[in-house]
Design a protein around this motif. Structure first.
Motif, PDB file in Angstrom:
ATOM      1  N   LYS A  51      -1.998 -21.001  17.882  1.00 40.14           N
ATOM      2  CA  LYS A  51      -1.348 -22.374  18.556  1.00 40.14           C
ATOM      3  C   LYS A  51      -2.185 -23.537  18.169  1.00 40.14           C
ATOM      4  CE  LYS A  51       1.237 -20.728  22.252  1.00 40.14           C
ATOM      5  NZ  LYS A  51       1.817 -21.045  23.913  1.00 40.14           N
ATOM      6  N   ASN A  52      -1.602 -24.438  17.140  1.00 44.77           N
ATOM      7  CA  ASN A  52      -2.350 -25.649  16.835  1.00 44.77           C
ATOM      8  C   ASN A  52      -1.746 -26.662  17.902  1.00 44.77           C
ATOM      9  OD1 ASN A  52      -3.139 -24.089  14.816  1.00 44.77           O
ATOM     10  ND2 ASN A  52      -2.647 -25.187  13.253  1.00 44.77           N
ATOM     11  N   PHE A  53      -2.944 -27.524  18.479  1.00 49.46           N
ATOM     12  CA  PHE A  53      -2.775 -28.444  19.309  1.00 49.46           C
ATOM     13  C   PHE A  53      -3.004 -29.867  18.650  1.00 49.46           C
ATOM     14  CE2 PHE A  53      -3.021 -24.839  21.892  1.00 49.46           C
ATOM     15  CZ  PHE A  53      -2.132 -24.853  23.214  1.00 49.46           C
ATOM     16  N   LYS A  54      -2.293 -30.934  19.031  1.00 45.82           N
ATOM     17  CA  LYS A  54      -2.788 -32.144  19.082  1.00 45.82           C
ATOM     18  C   LYS A  54      -2.459 -32.931  20.302  1.00 45.82           C
ATOM     19  CE  LYS A  54      -2.287 -36.326  16.103  1.00 45.82           C
ATOM     20  NZ  LYS A  54      -1.862 -36.674  14.776  1.00 45.82           N
ATOM     21  N   LYS A  55      -3.856 -33.182  20.812  1.00 46.44           N
ATOM     22  CA  LYS A  55      -4.004 -33.539  22.263  1.00 46.44           C
ATOM     23  C   LYS A  55      -3.592 -32.321  23.177  1.00 46.44           C
ATOM     24  CE  LYS A  55      -4.283 -38.300  21.298  1.00 46.44           C
ATOM     25  NZ  LYS A  55      -4.292 -39.619  22.032  1.00 46.44           N
ATOM     26  N   GLU A  56      -2.365 -32.468  23.960  1.00 37.14           N
ATOM     27  CA  GLU A  56      -2.079 -31.290  24.963  1.00 37.14           C
ATOM     28  C   GLU A  56      -0.840 -30.657  24.210  1.00 37.14           C
ATOM     29  OE1 GLU A  56      -3.430 -30.373  28.107  1.00 37.14           O
ATOM     30  OE2 GLU A  56      -5.186 -31.856  28.021  1.00 37.14           O
ATOM     31  N   GLU A  57      -0.394 -31.228  23.113  1.00 32.92           N
ATOM     32  CA  GLU A  57       0.879 -30.889  22.693  1.00 32.92           C
ATOM     33  C   GLU A  57       0.922 -29.585  21.842  1.00 32.92           C
ATOM     34  OE1 GLU A  57       4.851 -32.442  20.604  1.00 32.92           O
ATOM     35  OE2 GLU A  57       3.408 -33.749  21.311  1.00 32.92           O
ATOM     36  N   ILE A  74       1.679 -28.202  18.426  1.00 28.76           N
ATOM     37  CA  ILE A  74       2.401 -28.769  17.319  1.00 28.76           C
ATOM     38  C   ILE A  74       2.921 -27.550  16.227  1.00 28.76           C
ATOM     39  CG2 ILE A  74       1.555 -31.027  17.436  1.00 28.76           C
ATOM     40  CD1 ILE A  74      -0.293 -30.139  15.348  1.00 28.76           C
ATOM     41  N   PHE A  75       2.466 -26.465  16.476  1.00 24.67           N
ATOM     42  CA  PHE A  75       2.700 -25.498  15.683  1.00 24.67           C
ATOM     43  C   PHE A  75       2.180 -24.108  16.181  1.00 24.67           C
ATOM     44  CE2 PHE A  75       2.013 -23.422  11.248  1.00 24.67           C
ATOM     45  CZ  PHE A  75       3.133 -23.232  11.059  1.00 24.67           C
ATOM     46  N   GLU A  76       2.965 -23.302  16.441  1.00 23.89           N
ATOM     47  CA  GLU A  76       2.481 -21.788  16.572  1.00 23.89           C
ATOM     48  C   GLU A  76       3.125 -20.764  15.848  1.00 23.89           C
ATOM     49  OE1 GLU A  76       5.071 -22.121  20.394  1.00 23.89           O
ATOM     50  OE2 GLU A  76       3.402 -20.791  20.695  1.00 23.89           O
ATOM     51  N   LYS A 129      -8.329 -34.581  20.323  1.00 18.71           N
ATOM     52  CA  LYS A 129      -7.972 -34.513  18.828  1.00 18.71           C
ATOM     53  C   LYS A 129      -7.134 -32.931  18.694  1.00 18.71           C
ATOM     54  CE  LYS A 129     -12.189 -36.120  17.084  1.00 18.71           C
ATOM     55  NZ  LYS A 129     -13.461 -35.801  16.279  1.00 18.71           N
ATOM     56  N   GLU A 130      -7.053 -32.635  17.442  1.00 14.50           N
ATOM     57  CA  GLU A 130      -6.459 -31.205  16.971  1.00 14.50           C
ATOM     58  C   GLU A 130      -7.290 -30.553  17.138  1.00 14.50           C
ATOM     59  OE1 GLU A 130      -4.296 -31.215  13.501  1.00 14.50           O
ATOM     60  OE2 GLU A 130      -3.831 -33.392  13.634  1.00 14.50           O
ATOM     61  N   TYR A 131      -6.843 -29.117  17.573  1.00 14.53           N
ATOM     62  CA  TYR A 131      -7.636 -27.963  17.854  1.00 14.53           C
ATOM     63  C   TYR A 131      -6.814 -26.512  17.721  1.00 14.53           C
ATOM     64  CZ  TYR A 131      -6.267 -28.023  22.776  1.00 14.53           C
ATOM     65  OH  TYR A 131      -5.472 -28.139  23.991  1.00 14.53           O
ATOM     66  N   SER A 132      -7.192 -25.381  17.248  1.00 15.30           N
ATOM     67  CA  SER A 132      -6.320 -24.285  17.288  1.00 15.30           C
ATOM     68  C   SER A 132      -7.162 -23.117  18.308  1.00 15.30           C
ATOM     69  CB  SER A 132      -6.613 -23.981  16.105  1.00 15.30           C
ATOM     70  OG  SER A 132      -5.992 -22.726  15.773  1.00 15.30           O
ATOM     71  N   ASP A 174       2.947 -31.602   6.833  1.00 21.36           N
ATOM     72  CA  ASP A 174       1.598 -31.916   6.976  1.00 21.36           C
ATOM     73  C   ASP A 174       0.972 -30.845   7.965  1.00 21.36           C
ATOM     74  OD1 ASP A 174       3.168 -32.863   9.318  1.00 21.36           O
ATOM     75  OD2 ASP A 174       2.020 -34.661   9.402  1.00 21.36           O
ATOM     76  N   LEU A 175       2.122 -29.819   8.390  1.00 21.58           N
ATOM     77  CA  LEU A 175       1.412 -28.817   9.335  1.00 21.58           C
ATOM     78  C   LEU A 175       1.248 -27.537   8.137  1.00 21.58           C
ATOM     79  CD1 LEU A 175       3.814 -29.050  12.467  1.00 21.58           C
ATOM     80  CD2 LEU A 175       1.416 -29.890  12.301  1.00 21.58           C
ATOM     81  N   GLU A 176       0.052 -26.900   8.333  1.00 21.53           N
ATOM     82  CA  GLU A 176      -0.016 -25.537   7.698  1.00 21.53           C
ATOM     83  C   GLU A 176      -0.675 -24.355   8.725  1.00 21.53           C
ATOM     84  OE1 GLU A 176      -2.456 -26.328   4.346  1.00 21.53           O
ATOM     85  OE2 GLU A 176      -1.737 -28.394   4.275  1.00 21.53           O
ATOM     86  N   PRO A 177      -0.259 -23.326   8.329  1.00 23.75           N
ATOM     87  CA  PRO A 177      -0.667 -21.996   9.059  1.00 23.75           C
ATOM     88  C   PRO A 177      -2.007 -21.774   8.974  1.00 23.75           C
ATOM     89  CG  PRO A 177       0.300 -21.312   6.894  1.00 23.75           C
ATOM     90  CD  PRO A 177       0.487 -22.868   6.758  1.00 23.75           C
TER      91      PRO A 177
END
Length: 141
Positions: free
Chosen positions: A12-18, A20-22, A75-78, A128-131
């Motif tokens: 699961k990739n997050f941007k802040k608390e959301e 953005i891609f899982e 920030k973004e995190y995974s 702009d989203l990548e696995p």
């Protein structure tokens, strides 16, 4: 995915608390994707891992540096879980700074392969989203 003998990985990739891609990938597909990486990328990623991997598990601190989940939330995190059947056997947080560093050491050839994988397996996902780690922003000239 629970039926795959080799297990699977959930990210699961997050941007802040959301979120953005899982996505979830069976281990044969994940290994196949990594096998397609260039030799240069494989070597750089292995060296980075050997130098920075920490003996931590879970989602409270980055597996590659000492940043915490709390310091990463802006920030973004995974978040990554390695599963087999109904159980998660390992988990990790990778902070945005480490995702950026991983992207910086990945070859253009490997990025193109991951782009192709994304296009073939994740239709409709914004470009702009990548696995795998996101590519670094282009240098301003």
């Amino acid at each position: 995915l629970a039926d795959f003998e080799e297990g699977f990985r959930v990210s699961k990739n997050f941007k802040k608390e959301e979120v953005i891609f899982e996505y979830a990938l069976c281990m044969p597909c994940l290994n196949g994707m990594m096998d397609e990486a260039s030799d240069e990328s494989k070597q750089r990623l292995e060296e980075f891992h050997e130098e920075h991997a920490r003996d931590v598990s879970g989602f409270s601190e980055c597996a590659l540096c000492e940043k915490t989940l709390e310091s990463s939330r802006e920030k973004e995190y995974s978040l990554v879980g390695v599963c087999h059947g109904e159980k998660m056997y390992d988990s990790a947080l990778i902070c945005g700074d480490c995702l950026d560093r991983l992207a910086e050491i990945t070859s253009e050839e490997t990025r193109r392969g991951w782009d192709r994988f994304k296009e073939e397996n994740f239709p409709g996902v914004p470009g702009d989203l990548e696995p795998m780690p996101a590519r670094p922003a282009p240098a301003l000239t």
